[in-house]
Scaffold this motif. Structure first.
Motif, mmCIF file in Angstrom:
data_model
loop_
_atom_site.group_PDB
_atom_site.id
_atom_site.type_symbol
_atom_site.label_atom_id
_atom_site.label_comp_id
_atom_site.label_asym_id
_atom_site.label_seq_id
_atom_site.Cartn_x
_atom_site.Cartn_y
_atom_site.Cartn_z
ATOM 1 N N ARG A 1 0.847 -1.183 0.000
ATOM 2 C CA ARG A 1 0.000 0.000 0.000
ATOM 3 C C ARG A 1 0.885 1.237 0.000
ATOM 4 N NH1 ARG A 1 -3.076 2.637 4.665
ATOM 5 N NH2 ARG A 1 -4.312 4.157 3.531
ATOM 6 N N LEU B 1 1.265 5.214 0.822
ATOM 7 C CA LEU B 1 0.710 6.194 1.733
ATOM 8 C C LEU B 1 1.121 7.599 1.310
ATOM 9 C CD1 LEU B 1 1.767 4.356 5.006
ATOM 10 C CD2 LEU B 1 -0.510 4.346 3.976
ATOM 11 N N VAL C 1 1.734 9.363 6.606
ATOM 12 C CA VAL C 1 2.948 8.918 7.298
ATOM 13 C C VAL C 1 3.301 9.904 8.416
ATOM 14 C CG1 VAL C 1 5.404 8.396 7.028
ATOM 15 C CG2 VAL C 1 3.780 7.681 5.267
ATOM 16 N N SER D 1 4.153 1.490 2.621
ATOM 17 C CA SER D 1 3.815 1.261 4.031
ATOM 18 C C SER D 1 4.822 0.330 4.705
ATOM 19 C CB SER D 1 2.396 0.715 4.172
ATOM 20 O OG SER D 1 2.260 -0.517 3.506
#
Length: 100
Positions: free
Chosen positions: A15, A17, A22, A57
């Motif tokens: 995934r 982000l 983050v 991720s």
């Protein structure tokens, strides 16, 4: 036979982000997150036009693991520096104290 829906070897299937996501996770600013990407401490890329940063991720998890390990090592280092030689090697025959 139909092909598997799993990612091909070499692709992360991870995934992506946004820097804001983050930043919220790490309690940092967005600029600090982008700096971590530029320093290669997080894996990220610019996607789209205009390019917008996206961060894997899994690299955030790796970064957190690295930070925890660094904190553990620093704690051990501080502990070893705080230990005195008598604690490490014993006091010897005289008890380690000068006489009266």
């Amino acid at each position: 036979m139909p092909e598997s829906l799993t990612p091909e070897p070499g692709s992360t299937g991870d995934r992506l982000l946004t820097p804001a996501e983050v930043a919220e996770m790490l309690q940092l600013s967005v600029d600090e997150v982008v700096a971590l990407v530029l320093d290669a401490r997080l894996r990220g890329m610019k996607v789209g036009s205009p390019g917008r940063w996206r961060i894997e991720s899994a690299s955030v998890e790796g970064y957190l693991d690295d930070q925890a390990e660094e904190a553990r090592r620093m704690a051990l280092w501080r502990e070893s520096n705080a230990a005195s030689f008598p604690e490490l090697w014993g006091r010897g025959a005289g008890g380690g104290r000068p006489g009266p």
